[in-house]
Design a protein around this motif. Sequence first.
Motif, PDB file in Angstrom:
ATOM      1  N   THR B 464       0.845  -1.206   0.000  1.00 45.35           N
ATOM      2  CA  THR B 464       0.000   0.000   0.000  1.00 45.35           C
ATOM      3  C   THR B 464       0.881   1.257   0.000  1.00 45.35           C
ATOM      4  OG1 THR B 464      -1.615  -1.188   1.312  1.00 45.35           O
ATOM      5  CG2 THR B 464      -1.830   1.221   1.228  1.00 45.35           C
ATOM      6  N   PRO B 465       0.646   2.196  -0.918  1.00 42.07           N
ATOM      7  CA  PRO B 465       1.485   3.410  -0.954  1.00 42.07           C
ATOM      8  C   PRO B 465       1.389   4.195   0.361  1.00 42.07           C
ATOM      9  CG  PRO B 465       0.095   3.254  -2.890  1.00 42.07           C
ATOM     10  CD  PRO B 465      -0.372   2.183  -1.950  1.00 42.07           C
ATOM     11  N   LEU B 466       2.496   4.816   0.750  1.00 41.51           N
ATOM     12  CA  LEU B 466       2.524   5.591   2.001  1.00 41.51           C
ATOM     13  C   LEU B 466       2.015   7.014   1.767  1.00 41.51           C
ATOM     14  CD1 LEU B 466       5.951   4.593   3.563  1.00 41.51           C
ATOM     15  CD2 LEU B 466       3.737   3.501   3.821  1.00 41.51           C
ATOM     16  N   HIS B 467       1.310   7.545   2.747  1.00 43.86           N
ATOM     17  CA  HIS B 467       0.871   8.946   2.718  1.00 43.86           C
ATOM     18  C   HIS B 467       1.301   9.581   4.043  1.00 43.86           C
ATOM     19  CE1 HIS B 467      -1.473   8.153  -0.868  1.00 43.86           C
ATOM     20  NE2 HIS B 467      -1.992   7.094  -0.259  1.00 43.86           N
ATOM     21  N   ILE B 468       2.576   9.925   4.107  1.00 49.60           N
ATOM     22  CA  ILE B 468       3.098  10.529   5.341  1.00 49.60           C
ATOM     23  C   ILE B 468       2.763  12.016   5.323  1.00 49.60           C
ATOM     24  CG2 ILE B 468       5.130  10.906   6.781  1.00 49.60           C
ATOM     25  CD1 ILE B 468       4.484   7.977   6.354  1.00 49.60           C
ATOM     26  N   ASN B 469       1.982  12.423   6.294  1.00 52.72           N
ATOM     27  CA  ASN B 469       1.544  13.833   6.326  1.00 52.72           C
ATOM     28  C   ASN B 469       2.665  14.725   6.861  1.00 52.72           C
ATOM     29  OD1 ASN B 469      -0.135  15.954   6.013  1.00 52.72           O
ATOM     30  ND2 ASN B 469      -1.366  15.592   7.840  1.00 52.72           N
ATOM     31  N   ARG B 470       2.931  15.785   6.164  1.00 54.17           N
ATOM     32  CA  ARG B 470       3.986  16.718   6.605  1.00 54.17           C
ATOM     33  C   ARG B 470       3.403  17.915   7.343  1.00 54.17           C
ATOM     34  NH1 ARG B 470       7.819  19.099   2.747  1.00 54.17           N
ATOM     35  NH2 ARG B 470       9.004  19.474   4.643  1.00 54.17           N
ATOM     36  N   ASP B 471       2.151  18.209   7.114  1.00 55.83           N
ATOM     37  CA  ASP B 471       1.602  19.442   7.687  1.00 55.83           C
ATOM     38  C   ASP B 471       0.117  19.261   7.980  1.00 55.83           C
ATOM     39  OD1 ASP B 471       1.290  21.990   8.544  1.00 55.83           O
ATOM     40  OD2 ASP B 471       2.214  22.931   6.790  1.00 55.83           O
ATOM     41  N   TYR B 472      -0.205  19.236   9.280  1.00 56.86           N
ATOM     42  CA  TYR B 472      -1.600  19.050   9.653  1.00 56.86           C
ATOM     43  C   TYR B 472      -2.371  20.378   9.654  1.00 56.86           C
ATOM     44  CZ  TYR B 472      -0.333  14.325  11.025  1.00 56.86           C
ATOM     45  OH  TYR B 472       0.084  13.041  11.003  1.00 56.86           O
ATOM     46  N   HIS B 473      -1.631  21.491   9.626  1.00 51.99           N
ATOM     47  CA  HIS B 473      -2.264  22.827   9.582  1.00 51.99           C
ATOM     48  C   HIS B 473      -1.640  23.624   8.433  1.00 51.99           C
ATOM     49  CE1 HIS B 473      -4.203  22.114  13.404  1.00 51.99           C
ATOM     50  NE2 HIS B 473      -3.035  21.864  13.991  1.00 51.99           N
ATOM     51  N   PRO B 474      -1.956  23.233   7.203  1.00 54.37           N
ATOM     52  CA  PRO B 474      -1.222  23.826   6.077  1.00 54.37           C
ATOM     53  C   PRO B 474      -1.452  25.325   5.882  1.00 54.37           C
ATOM     54  CG  PRO B 474      -3.032  22.443   5.298  1.00 54.37           C
ATOM     55  CD  PRO B 474      -2.929  22.223   6.769  1.00 54.37           C
ATOM     56  N   VAL B 475      -2.596  25.851   6.335  1.00 49.97           N
ATOM     57  CA  VAL B 475      -2.824  27.291   6.123  1.00 49.97           C
ATOM     58  C   VAL B 475      -2.442  28.118   7.353  1.00 49.97           C
ATOM     59  CG1 VAL B 475      -4.621  27.039   4.379  1.00 49.97           C
ATOM     60  CG2 VAL B 475      -5.250  27.117   6.805  1.00 49.97           C
ATOM     61  N   ALA B 476      -1.967  27.436   8.368  1.00 51.11           N
ATOM     62  CA  ALA B 476      -1.550  28.181   9.566  1.00 51.11           C
ATOM     63  C   ALA B 476      -0.035  28.335   9.571  1.00 51.11           C
ATOM     64  CB  ALA B 476      -2.001  27.454  10.820  1.00 51.11           C
ATOM     65  N   VAL B 477       0.391  29.351  10.297  1.00 48.77           N
ATOM     66  CA  VAL B 477       1.827  29.581  10.418  1.00 48.77           C
ATOM     67  C   VAL B 477       2.279  28.972  11.732  1.00 48.77           C
ATOM     68  CG1 VAL B 477       3.609  31.340  10.633  1.00 48.77           C
ATOM     69  CG2 VAL B 477       1.652  31.723   9.129  1.00 48.77           C
ATOM     70  N   LYS B 526       1.202  36.968  24.023  1.00 44.56           N
ATOM     71  CA  LYS B 526       0.060  37.575  23.351  1.00 44.56           C
ATOM     72  C   LYS B 526       0.003  37.044  21.913  1.00 44.56           C
ATOM     73  CE  LYS B 526      -1.820  41.997  21.969  1.00 44.56           C
ATOM     74  NZ  LYS B 526      -1.589  43.427  21.858  1.00 44.56           N
ATOM     75  N   SER B 527      -1.146  36.550  21.525  1.00 41.71           N
ATOM     76  CA  SER B 527      -1.270  35.954  20.186  1.00 41.71           C
ATOM     77  C   SER B 527      -2.477  36.535  19.474  1.00 41.71           C
ATOM     78  CB  SER B 527      -1.429  34.434  20.306  1.00 41.71           C
ATOM     79  OG  SER B 527      -0.370  33.905  21.065  1.00 41.71           O
ATOM     80  N   THR B 528      -2.197  37.231  18.412  1.00 42.04           N
ATOM     81  CA  THR B 528      -3.279  37.822  17.630  1.00 42.04           C
ATOM     82  C   THR B 528      -3.571  36.920  16.434  1.00 42.04           C
ATOM     83  OG1 THR B 528      -1.625  39.129  16.474  1.00 42.04           O
ATOM     84  CG2 THR B 528      -2.746  40.172  18.326  1.00 42.04           C
ATOM     85  N   CYS B 529      -4.525  37.334  15.628  1.00 45.11           N
ATOM     86  CA  CYS B 529      -4.938  36.484  14.501  1.00 45.11           C
ATOM     87  C   CYS B 529      -3.752  36.147  13.604  1.00 45.11           C
ATOM     88  CB  CYS B 529      -6.014  37.187  13.679  1.00 45.11           C
ATOM     89  SG  CYS B 529      -7.519  37.511  14.611  1.00 45.11           S
ATOM     90  N   ASP B 530      -2.943  37.193  13.335  1.00 46.65           N
ATOM     91  CA  ASP B 530      -1.885  36.958  12.365  1.00 46.65           C
ATOM     92  C   ASP B 530      -0.682  36.245  12.988  1.00 46.65           C
ATOM     93  OD1 ASP B 530      -0.609  39.024  13.724  1.00 46.65           O
ATOM     94  OD2 ASP B 530       0.382  39.698  11.880  1.00 46.65           O
ATOM     95  N   SER B 531      -0.783  35.855  14.250  1.00 42.02           N
ATOM     96  CA  SER B 531       0.278  35.012  14.805  1.00 42.02           C
ATOM     97  C   SER B 531       0.268  33.662  14.106  1.00 42.02           C
ATOM     98  CB  SER B 531       0.070  34.818  16.312  1.00 42.02           C
ATOM     99  OG  SER B 531       0.106  36.044  16.986  1.00 42.02           O
ATOM    100  N   CYS B 532      -0.924  33.222  13.687  1.00 38.05           N
ATOM    101  CA  CYS B 532      -1.026  31.914  13.028  1.00 38.05           C
ATOM    102  C   CYS B 532      -1.573  32.011  11.602  1.00 38.05           C
ATOM    103  CB  CYS B 532      -1.946  30.988  13.819  1.00 38.05           C
ATOM    104  SG  CYS B 532      -1.385  30.700  15.497  1.00 38.05           S
ATOM    105  N   HIS B 533      -2.395  33.039  11.356  1.00 41.52           N
ATOM    106  CA  HIS B 533      -3.048  33.129  10.042  1.00 41.52           C
ATOM    107  C   HIS B 533      -2.438  34.232   9.200  1.00 41.52           C
ATOM    108  CE1 HIS B 533      -6.221  30.444  11.438  1.00 41.52           C
ATOM    109  NE2 HIS B 533      -6.251  31.159  12.556  1.00 41.52           N
ATOM    110  N   ARG B 534      -2.371  33.988   7.925  1.00 42.07           N
ATOM    111  CA  ARG B 534      -1.888  35.006   6.989  1.00 42.07           C
ATOM    112  C   ARG B 534      -3.030  35.379   6.060  1.00 42.07           C
ATOM    113  NH1 ARG B 534       1.293  35.527  10.122  1.00 42.07           N
ATOM    114  NH2 ARG B 534       3.541  35.312  10.093  1.00 42.07           N
ATOM    115  N   PHE B 535      -3.322  36.695   6.047  1.00 41.04           N
ATOM    116  CA  PHE B 535      -4.439  37.171   5.244  1.00 41.04           C
ATOM    117  C   PHE B 535      -4.261  36.808   3.775  1.00 41.04           C
ATOM    118  CE2 PHE B 535      -6.260  40.438   2.531  1.00 41.04           C
ATOM    119  CZ  PHE B 535      -7.574  40.422   2.938  1.00 41.04           C
ATOM    120  N   HIS B 536      -3.105  37.145   3.240  1.00 38.37           N
ATOM    121  CA  HIS B 536      -2.916  36.916   1.804  1.00 38.37           C
ATOM    122  C   HIS B 536      -2.758  35.439   1.475  1.00 38.37           C
ATOM    123  CE1 HIS B 536      -2.890  41.122   0.963  1.00 38.37           C
ATOM    124  NE2 HIS B 536      -1.945  41.347   1.851  1.00 38.37           N
ATOM    125  N   ARG B 537      -2.262  34.636   2.428  1.00 38.10           N
ATOM    126  CA  ARG B 537      -2.145  33.216   2.155  1.00 38.10           C
ATOM    127  C   ARG B 537      -3.539  32.593   2.102  1.00 38.10           C
ATOM    128  NH1 ARG B 537       1.581  29.348   5.763  1.00 38.10           N
ATOM    129  NH2 ARG B 537       3.201  30.677   4.913  1.00 38.10           N
TER     130      ARG B 537
END
Lengths: 324, 540
Positions: B464-477, B526-537
């Motif tokens: 069975t081909p492997l599907h190793i996940n590299r990023d569980y939160h791809p749109v987060a920083v 202190k963590s604001t929205c853009d600590s993890c999220h990128r508007f343009h991304r």
Amino acid sequence: MNLSQSSTLIKYKNYRYFKIAGLLVAVALVAYVSVKPADSLFYGGTWLSFVLGVTSALIIIVLMLYGVRKRVASKVPERRHYRTSVVHQQEERNAQDDFYALHKAERRKRDIREGWRYGGTLQGWLSAHVYLGASLIVLASLHTGFQFSWNIHTLTYVLMLLVIANGFYGLFTYLNYPALITRNMGEDTLNGLLLKIDKLDELARIRALDLPDEVNALVLKARRETRLGGNLLQQLSGSQHDCPTDAAILGIRLLSKTLIADDQPKLMRDLYSVLLQKQKLVLRVRNEIKIKASMQLWLYLHTPLSVALLAALFTHIVAIFFYW
Amino acid sequence: MISCLLIRVSRNQQGLPVLKESALAGESLQIGRGAACKIHLPDHRVGLLHATVRRSEDGALYIEGENGATIKINGAAEQSAALSPGLRIEVGPYLLVVEPVPDGRDIALSVEMAHSLQEKAATCRTVPVTLAELGLSKRKLGFSLASGILFLFLLLPLLASTSTTFDKWQATLPVILTELWNPGPLTGGHSVFGAKCTTCHQQAFRAISDDICAECHKQVAKRLREDDLHARIFKDVRCTDCHQDHRGKAGLVLHDSLKCVACHGDIKGKYARTEFDDVRDFATDHPPFNITFPDGKNVVHVRQDDKGKLVEKPGLKLNHQVHLDKKGLLSPKGNTVLACRDCHRLEESGAHFAPMTMRKTCQQSQCHVQYFIEPVEEVVPHGSEREVLNRLRELNARWLAGSAENMAACKPESGAGMAASHTLGCVDDLARKYAATFFKENLECGQCHEIEPSGNNDVPWKVTPLHINRDYHPVAVFAHSRHDTVDCTDCHDKANSKPSAEIAMPAIEKCRECHAGNRSVKGKIKSTCDSCHRFHRAAE
């Protein structure tokens, strides 16, 4: 300005302008603490900073208008007696007679009317000038957000602080130096003291004629080289290095021990007494010059720095809105 | 005895002489400023006893200086001189003239103050006693300062911004004039503009338009225009609403959450079809994370609180509990205690881990090196099923050719000769026989891989081909490198995880142990929205 005037300046209308300035500062501080700008980074570009900046600029303009108000002060009836022209003096005497002949209540009405016409009394303007000027330290500092650099904006702020610091010194002198002047001069005037010194110089010259050449040389030097006033630093120092009058007194004291001619001791004592009188007057004159120079000097900086501040403020505003 | 007529000369207001005569007599006539002198000259420039008029032995009168004092006789300095009418004698500032001798007198002398000493009175001093007398001018100084400021800080920078030639010239100066208007340092890439303000500020007294930003930031602008949702929602929003420069170290991006919360606080009210929940603050009402992982063939996004669906199918049987046993693992190199970082190695970016490979990761301590035992001992290649089978064919062919005894194992039962086709068939049979021992569930390859029949006679096994996940939160920083102050297992509970299907991503509550929301909290970040999220991304 006497003590009662200075007291009026501080306590004008039951601290009216102290309260206004205090309220402004309190509101600004509360706003600064409670309004969180984006990123908690307070700098000149936030809306609160803009409000503080506009307020500060308006206050600066009001403070500058005090200079204009001072120039129209002579037109207010209560100030008319300051005019010097003979014709004007006569006219003013008549006007004063009329003025004081008015009923007290009418006089008050007239004061209010004139006050409105010229934008309040000069005392009120000065009181506002002092308190609103002091409030700028807080308002403008909060406006900057404590972001400083080598630019016109910081230059404006620094000029403003210099003007205010200078103004505080001026206030200090106006509150304290008149008492020093009174203590030093008493009923005398500067010109009166200078005349007395002239007479003592002449008296010393005559007294010295029958005395040896060394004594005459000391007296002549004391007359010619004792400096009263001088350049800015000399006026402010209130002293003269190796003062010839002091030197003459010391020299005569030493020479009197060696001269033993019959009537010379009496002549020497007389001359010594005259020179001591002159020394006292010289000290008083120098003190007067020093105090007056100290009182006036701040204004020689305050006004030019204020004009420079106005230019810098204009440039600051143009620069901000030019590159909006 | 000398009899003298002394004529004192003074001048009236018109300058005309006024004479006052007096008679003197004596053996000698002393001249000096001393009171005892017969001719009293009260001036300090005259000596106490300056000179004396005497009669000589022949009866003639002469004047002689005393105590070495000189007198001027007709303009020449002399010690003594005979007195004759018309003689002019200067004693200090006084001029004595020998007049014609009157009757009954030996001599007549006129005395006049020739060089009056004009002592300056204190009241007429030229030394200034007030600041006003110094010639200081408040007005001049003020206007000079103001003119200097207006010229240097207003006119010159204005010229630089309106004239290209002047702008180029001022760039060569040690102090760049337009910098005098700069309210703060530019950020990052914008710093290359230096003092060329007109790069962004193209029109005086006009705000920077988005088109100016788009001249350089073409991709961002394109995405924003093409994305229908953003084009509609953010049509009135300017770049500079969120990106403000001249803030120095604070950077170009506003990290404040206010603008995000303005929409996302009531996102459903603004956009009914949205899949997002309302969110105002990470610390209080941020919904559970979405986990992105491969579900067999597809990539799925599952909310972390939907635990039933939170099953990963990587195709690899890996027991983290065994590998992270603190007692260690028995490996060819002895007992080895593994740590997470022995297998999961951060990339240089610090954001993700480098892909794991069999050779570098699983075989690093000679673990998981598989060997063929028959027909010869040889390392099993970690490749496709066909590669393994071909390698076995090759080994068996070589083994058969090695000796007649080996070849006997392949002798046909009929006793016929060894035809070439038979030999190849024998090699293939042997290879398949050995391969079947590897491609077994839970043994050899099957220890780690899921193996199923392929339905293909040529290669009947399929890994069975492997599907190793590299990023569980791809749109987060998220940067692991910035979290290396904590152990991996503090967030990822893999030490107790047996099946590889378990997703050990930390829940939002775990993040909140260290991260606060929009408001600062002591001891938390202190963590604001853009600590993890990128508007343009997000717009991508």
